[in-house]
Enzyme design. Sequence first.
Site, PDB file in Angstrom:
ATOM      1  CB  SER A 168      16.990  17.163 -49.790  1.00  0.00           C
ATOM      2  OG  SER A 168      15.912  16.932 -50.668  1.00  0.00           O
ATOM      3  CG  ASP A 416      11.253  23.547 -52.175  1.00  0.00           C
ATOM      4  OD1 ASP A 416      10.525  22.539 -52.323  1.00  0.00           O
ATOM      5  OD2 ASP A 416      12.269  23.540 -51.454  1.00  0.00           O
ATOM      6  CG  HIS A 419      12.845  20.508 -49.700  1.00  0.00           C
ATOM      7  ND1 HIS A 419      13.010  20.719 -51.056  1.00  0.00           N
ATOM      8  CD2 HIS A 419      13.616  19.464 -49.378  1.00  0.00           C
ATOM      9  CE1 HIS A 419      13.860  19.827 -51.525  1.00  0.00           C
ATOM     10  NE2 HIS A 419      14.245  19.043 -50.533  1.00  0.00           N
TER      11      HIS A 419
END
Length: 440
Positions: A168, A416, A419
Site C-alpha cells: 500500500s 495511521d 502512510h
Amino acid sequence: MVNKMMYNWKSWWRSLNKSNNFIIKLGVSVLLVGLAFRLLYNRSDFSPVSHTPFLENAQISAPTVISVDSQENTDQIPAQEYGTESIYSEGMCNIFIGDWVPYQGEPVYTNRSCGYIEDHQNCMKNGRPDTGYLYWRWKPRGCDLPRLDAERFLELMRNKSWAFIGDSISRNHVQSFLCVLSTVEKAVEVYHDENYKSRRWIFPLSNFTVSVIWSPFLAQAAIFEDINGVSTSEIELHLDILDKNWTEQYNSLDYMIISVGKWFIKTAIYYENNTILGCHSCPKRNFTDLGFNFAYRKIMRNVFDYITASNHKGTIFYRTTTPDHFEDGEWFSGGSCKRKVPVKKGEFELSEVNKILRDIELEEFEKASIKASENRVNLKLFDVNPLSLLRPDGHPGPYRFFQPFAKDKNAKVINDCLHWCLPGPIDSWNDLLMELVVNG
Ligand SMILES: *[C@@H]1O[C@H](CO)[C@@H](O)[C@H](O)[C@H]1NC(C)=O
Ligand SMILES: *[C@@H]1O[C@H](CO)[C@@H](O)[C@H](O)[C@H]1NC(C)=O
Ligand SMILES: *[C@@H]1O[C@H](CO)[C@@H](O)[C@H](O)[C@H]1NC(C)=O
Ligand SMILES: *[C@@H]1O[C@H](CO)[C@@H](O)[C@H](O)[C@H]1NC(C)=O
Ligand SMILES: *[C@@H]1O[C@H](CO)[C@@H](O)[C@H](O)[C@H]1NC(C)=O
Ligand SMILES: *[C@@H]1O[C@H](CO)[C@@H](O)[C@H](O)[C@H]1NC(C)=O
C-alpha cells in the site's frame, strides 16, 4: 470506556469495507485479539482468535530470532547513512542525504486539483487542521533538487511504461506521482483488478503507461483474508517462487519501482520446494520459528537474483522500506503521530523492525548491484528511508478517516502513522525520480 471502545471499533470495522489497507486490517485483527484477551481474562471459557496475523506476535517472537542481526549493528554508523554512501562514488552529490528546508511556494497540487488521492490519505478533506507539513522541501547537501518538471517528464516518457510494485505504500506513491503529472495531462484508468489493488493508467497524449502492481511479498503467497482483513489461516509464503503478478509484466516495463516490507511481519508459514520449512510467529504450530528476517532475506535475494540475471534493458529502482512514526504506543495500542514539523537527523530512531528490514535490504542490494553492473542491468537504489524518517509530521494520524472528531472531539481513533498525506512529503520522491531519470 468499554462501550466507547466498542462503538469506535464498530465504525472502524465499517470503514474497512472500502479499505484495502493492510495495517488497518492488522489493527482490526489486533483489536479483535485485544478484545478477545480482555474477555479471556474475565471469562476463562473464551478462547482468543489464534490465526489472525497480528503484529503483537511478531514483536514477542522477534527478539529471540533476530537478536544477532540487530545487535551487530547498534554500534555502527546509523543505518540511514552507511548504505547510500558506499553506493555513490566520491564527489557525486548523494541526493538522499540532506535536510528538509522551509519552502514558501504552494504544493504542486491540492486535494481539489487532483482526483487520484484515496480518501484515507486525503488529509485535507478529512479535516487535518494544520498545514505546516506542506511547506517543506527536500534539499540534498551539496546540490539542488529541482521540482519534477511534469511537461518535460511526460515528454521523456513518451511510449514508455512504469510500474510501482509492492504494497500500500507503493499505492500511496503512485497517487502522488499521478497527481504531480496530472498538472499537465490527466491520466485515464485503463485497468483495475477486482479490489482495485492492481491498476493501470495511460496519459493519452504522451502514450505513457503507469501501473501499480499489488505484490506485498514479491513472492508467491496464499493469503487467507476476507475483505475485512480478518484472516482465517496463516499466510502461506513460498520463499523460492516469485510472484507472477510482477514477473509476468517485468519484461514489458521500461521503469520499475519495487518495494515491500511490512507484510513480512504478519504470521506466515514458509515453504520451499512446496515443503514447509518453518514459520514466523506461529507458537501454536509445531514448526520452527525462523523469524521474518529469514524470509525477507531469502526473498530479497531471489528478487535481486532474478533482476540481475534478467538482461532487462530498462531501469529498475529498489525503493527502501519506509519507516512508520508511532509514538507513545504502537498502532494497536494508542500510538499516534502528532508532530507538526520535520525532525532533524538523529531525533527520530528507526524502530527495531524497520531497522531489521532496512539492514537486509541494504546488504542484499549492495551484493546485487555488483552483479547488476557486471550484467549491465540498470538497478538503482531509491533510498527514501532516511529522508522519510525525518517526516513524522507527514502521516494522516487520525485523519485517515473523514472528520474523525466531528461528533466527539475526544473520540478515540486508531492512528495511521505509516502512510503519507497527499499532498505531503512523498511528493518529493517524484523530484528524486526525475533527477535519477535525467541525470542518474
Ligand atoms: C479539500 O479540502 C478542503 C479542506 O481543506 C475541503 O473543504 C474540500 O472539501 C476538499 N475537497 C476535495 C475534493 O477533497
Ligand atoms: C511513439 O510511438 C509512435 C507509434 O509507434 C511512434 O510513431 C513514435 O515515433 C514513438 N515516439 C517515441 C519518442 O518513441
Ligand atoms: C504507445 O506506446 C507503445 C509502446 O509502449 C507503442 O507500441 C504504441 O504504438 C504507442 N502508441 C501510440 C499511439 O503512439
Ligand atoms: C496478485 O494480485 C491479485 C490481484 O490484485 C491479488 O489478489 C493477489 O493477492 C496478488 N498475489 C500475491 C501473491 O500477493
Ligand atoms: C529443493 O529441491 C531441489 C531439487 O529437487 C533440491 O536440490 C533442494 O535441496 C531442495 N531444497 C529443499 C530445501 O528441500
Ligand atoms: C513436533 O515436531 C517434532 C520434530 O518434527 C516431532 O518429533 C514431535 O513429535 C512433534 N510434536 C507434535 C506435538 O506434533
